[in-house]
Design a protein around this motif. Structure first.
Motif, mmCIF file in Angstrom:
data_model
loop_
_atom_site.group_PDB
_atom_site.id
_atom_site.type_symbol
_atom_site.label_atom_id
_atom_site.label_comp_id
_atom_site.label_asym_id
_atom_site.label_seq_id
_atom_site.Cartn_x
_atom_site.Cartn_y
_atom_site.Cartn_z
ATOM 1 N N ARG A 277 -17.442 -6.576 -21.430
ATOM 2 C CA ARG A 277 -16.658 -7.066 -20.290
ATOM 3 C C ARG A 277 -16.792 -6.145 -19.090
ATOM 4 N NH1 ARG A 277 -10.634 -8.344 -21.489
ATOM 5 N NH2 ARG A 277 -10.717 -6.233 -20.730
ATOM 6 N N LEU A 278 -17.056 -4.879 -19.328
ATOM 7 C CA LEU A 278 -17.160 -3.916 -18.238
ATOM 8 C C LEU A 278 -18.544 -3.856 -17.625
ATOM 9 C CD1 LEU A 278 -15.054 -0.964 -19.639
ATOM 10 C CD2 LEU A 278 -14.371 -2.720 -18.018
ATOM 11 N N THR A 279 -19.503 -4.550 -18.207
ATOM 12 C CA THR A 279 -20.874 -4.516 -17.698
ATOM 13 C C THR A 279 -21.075 -5.665 -16.729
ATOM 14 O OG1 THR A 279 -21.591 -3.608 -19.808
ATOM 15 C CG2 THR A 279 -23.309 -4.494 -18.353
ATOM 16 N N PRO B 215 -16.639 -4.184 -25.086
ATOM 17 C CA PRO B 215 -17.081 -3.329 -23.978
ATOM 18 C C PRO B 215 -18.018 -4.039 -23.019
ATOM 19 C CG PRO B 215 -18.075 -2.628 -26.027
ATOM 20 C CD PRO B 215 -17.063 -3.690 -26.365
ATOM 21 N N ILE C 293 -19.608 4.472 -10.460
ATOM 22 C CA ILE C 293 -19.327 4.058 -11.832
ATOM 23 C C ILE C 293 -19.139 2.546 -11.801
ATOM 24 C CG2 ILE C 293 -17.740 4.279 -13.774
ATOM 25 C CD1 ILE C 293 -16.924 7.016 -12.392
ATOM 26 N N PRO C 294 -20.072 1.781 -12.409
ATOM 27 C CA PRO C 294 -19.931 0.326 -12.383
ATOM 28 C C PRO C 294 -18.815 -0.142 -13.313
ATOM 29 C CG PRO C 294 -21.890 0.947 -13.620
ATOM 30 C CD PRO C 294 -21.293 2.214 -13.077
ATOM 31 N N THR C 295 -18.013 -1.076 -12.835
ATOM 32 C CA THR C 295 -16.932 -1.659 -13.624
ATOM 33 C C THR C 295 -16.706 -3.075 -13.104
ATOM 34 O OG1 THR C 295 -14.686 -1.292 -14.445
ATOM 35 C CG2 THR C 295 -15.117 -0.646 -12.165
ATOM 36 N N VAL C 296 -15.598 -3.679 -13.426
ATOM 37 C CA VAL C 296 -15.267 -5.007 -12.910
ATOM 38 C C VAL C 296 -13.832 -4.998 -12.410
ATOM 39 C CG1 VAL C 296 -16.881 -6.254 -14.405
ATOM 40 C CG2 VAL C 296 -14.559 -5.842 -15.192
ATOM 41 N N ASP C 297 -13.531 -5.913 -11.484
ATOM 42 C CA ASP C 297 -12.161 -6.050 -11.003
ATOM 43 C C ASP C 297 -11.397 -6.990 -11.938
ATOM 44 O OD1 ASP C 297 -12.813 -8.674 -10.323
ATOM 45 O OD2 ASP C 297 -12.861 -8.306 -8.177
ATOM 46 N N PRO D 94 -18.134 -7.785 -10.382
ATOM 47 C CA PRO D 94 -18.662 -6.415 -10.376
ATOM 48 C C PRO D 94 -18.010 -5.567 -9.284
ATOM 49 C CG PRO D 94 -20.433 -8.013 -10.483
ATOM 50 C CD PRO D 94 -19.175 -8.789 -10.223
ATOM 51 N N THR D 95 -17.643 -4.353 -9.651
ATOM 52 C CA THR D 95 -16.967 -3.417 -8.750
ATOM 53 C C THR D 95 -17.481 -2.022 -9.061
ATOM 54 O OG1 THR D 95 -15.002 -4.816 -8.787
ATOM 55 C CG2 THR D 95 -14.684 -2.571 -8.056
ATOM 56 N N ARG D 96 -17.546 -1.181 -8.032
ATOM 57 C CA ARG D 96 -17.986 0.202 -8.236
ATOM 58 C C ARG D 96 -16.886 1.160 -7.813
ATOM 59 N NH1 ARG D 96 -22.390 2.103 -5.096
ATOM 60 N NH2 ARG D 96 -21.260 1.121 -3.418
#
Length: 85
Positions: A81-83, A79, A12-16, A21-23
């Motif tokens: 921001r999460l990409t 939203p 699930i791709p997200t951000v720290d 980018p963080t998964r």
């Protein structure tokens, strides 16, 4: 591509917190001759999620998201921001 020993892996791709980018990865990991549910962030440490703990993990996640929404989440209207870029 699955990490070694992982089966049915989904990321699930997200951000720290810094916006990098963080998964969040969930899947099944081989433990001897059995499979166990597991979770990890990026290529970090693996946390096993035994069946009896899985429901509790989902409950705590739901409660945390509900608290965030009540305290501040209703103001987060971006939203994108999460990409990850």
């Amino acid at each position: 591509m699955n990490a070694e020993g992982w089966r049915y892996e989904r990321a699930i791709p997200t951000v720290d917190p810094a916006g990098e980018p963080t998964r969040v990865v969930v899947g099944l990991i081989e433990q001897g001759d059995r499979l166990t549910a597991a979770i990890r962030v990026d290529d970090g440490k693996v946390a096993l999620v035994p069946l009896e703990m899985g429901g509790e993990l989902l409950k705590v996640l739901r409660e945390t998201l509900e608290s965030w929404w009540r305290l501040d989440g209703h103001r987060d209207l971006t939203p994108e921001r999460l990409t990850p870029n």
